[in-house]
Write a protein that holds these residues in place. Structure first.
Motif: not given
Lengths: 213, 232
Positions: A15-16, A19, A22, A28, A30-31, A34
């Protein structure tokens, strides 16, 4: 349960990883998430590292185990506390004393160590006889080494205007610098690419099991 | 006085450190080791100061609800979780205040601090640096299209070193006859690394060291005072 936590850890890592990647599309949430978790964990990791690897073995551990023999360690402990007083703006001047000690020590040590290791040793290593080398390649290389070192040092000599012989040698020095930066650049790219390969191996191997690790 | 005394401390400590290098007798011989230990302890506190400052700045952003404050809050929480795990259950080599807590370690597969480090921190760290590969590539493209002689030198050296250190690069020149082995890419890469690159690195080291010696002298003599900060 340990197996579940191992799998959960891999999913966390995946996931990380995604992220962070991305960000290649655009900035975004998610970034950002993270990124902040990375900052927080890094700070936390170094906090714990400082306590367990620096302060406990060098200060608290010694004072608690044998106070009388290590009584002098109360001085750096006090100076360290004075350093933390920097957080109170009105008393900020108190932190100048530990900073002065750190700067004085590092200035003294740097003067001696850099003179020995980076000036005298490097100058001595450059004073070689190219004609005494075994192969033609080594002979040419040694000439290049001596000429290159002198020319680059000339380039870093800013006390006179770089014209005439000084200008010509410093121009030659720039060429050596460019070759050096190019080589360093090549190594940096290779290091980053190998990290990227590692990430892809993790995603495609450990996480998705598409490739065999 | 608030500036003068710290300046004197810097001067005397610096002189003691330098003298101790040339006087191999007590008390000078043991002063250096002692001071280096003090330096390490104070640096430890300086690192803590940096962490506390980070918490202060981020907390302030959360408190005033600055733009993207939610992310700063998450940063603070992850800091807290990492520190708590480290303090309560310890690190790989050291036990925390709750001891090694075998049951929890068995459940997670490792200590909580190590679990977080292996499964989150390490992935974040290596991905962050891997991401730079793309930005380096685009920066290199911009640098190389300048097409000056110097940029060409930089590009050629980079390409030679990269190809010379990979299998595909080696295979490009593997067909060369023995008499032309000096043009074999790994050998050319080694030559570039051993001579021109070494010359430039050596000159940079010598020049930087002379600069450090000069700066250290300026600090010890009180000419350079910026480390004391502003104010009285």
């Amino acid at each position: 349960m340990s197996q579940f936590m191992t799998t959960f850890g891999i999913w966390l890592g995946a996931f990380f990883t995604i992220s962070i990647f991305s960000f290649l599309y655009k900035d975004n949430p998610f970034y950002k998430l993270a990124e902040q978790i990375f900052v927080g964990l890094s700070a936390g990791y170094w906090f714990i590292y400082t306590i367990y690897s620096i302060l406990i073995p060098n200060l608290f551990g010694k004072i608690l185990s044998d106070f009388n023999s290590n009584i002098m360690l109360l001085i750096p402990a006090l100076l360290g506390m004075m350093m933390l007083i920097r957080l109170i703006p009105k008393l900020e001047w108190i932190s100048r004393y530990p900073i002065a000690l750190v700067i004085g020590t590092s200035a003294g040590i740097s003067m001696l160590r850099y003179t020995q290791s980076d000036v005298l040793s490097q100058v001595a290593a450059t004073m070689i006889n190219p004609l005494g080398m075994n192969t033609i390649g080594e002979k040419i290389g040694s000439f290049i080494l001596i000429i290159g070192t002198v020319c680059v040092i000339m380039y870093f000599y800013f006390s006179r205007k770089q014209e005439g012989i000084l200008g010509a040698t410093s121009k030659f020095g720039i060429w050596f610098l460019m070759i050096s930066f190019g080589a360093s650049f090549g190594y940096t790219v290779m290091a980053r690419i190998s990290l990227l390969i590692g990430r892809l191996q993790f995603l495609l191997g450990d996480w998705l099991h598409i490739i065999k690790p | 006085m608030k500036r003068f005394l710290p300046l004197m401390v810097t001067f005397f400590i610096g002189i003691i450190v330098i003298s101790s290098e040339f006087i191999p007798h007590k008390p000078f011989s043991s002063i250096n080791a002692g001071l280096e230990n003090w330096f390490l302890i104070i640096s430890g506190f300086a690192i803590l100061l940096g962490q506390i400052s980070l918490i202060k700045v981020n907390s302030n952003k959360v408190y005033i609800k600055a733009e993207n404050w939610q992310y700063y809050l998450i940063g603070l929480i992850s800091f807290g979780v990492m520190v708590l795990c480290g303090i309560l259950w310890g690190t790989q080599d050291a036990n925390g205040i709750l001891g090694s807590h075998v049951d929890l370690s068995k459940w997670l597969g490792s200590k909580p601090f190590v679990y977080l480090f292996d499964n989150v921190y390490q992935h974040l760290s290596s991905t962050m640096f891997a991401l730079l590969a793309f930005f380096i590539a685009s920066a290199a493209y911009r640098a190389f299209i300048m097409r000056s002689f110097e940029s060409n030198l930089l590009m050629i050296a980079a390409v030679v070193v990269m190809l010379g250190r990979t299998t595909i690069g080696t295979s490009f020149t593997a067909w060369l006859p023995q008499g032309w082995r000096f043009l074999h890419l790994p050998d050319v890469a080694n030559f570039v690394m051993n001579y021109p690159t070494n010359a430039a690195q050596r000159a940079i080291m010598i020049s930087a060291a002379l600069g450090i010696v000069g700066s250290s002298l300026r600090i010890l003599l009180g000419i350079e005072r910026s480390y004391l900060g502003g104010g009285d």
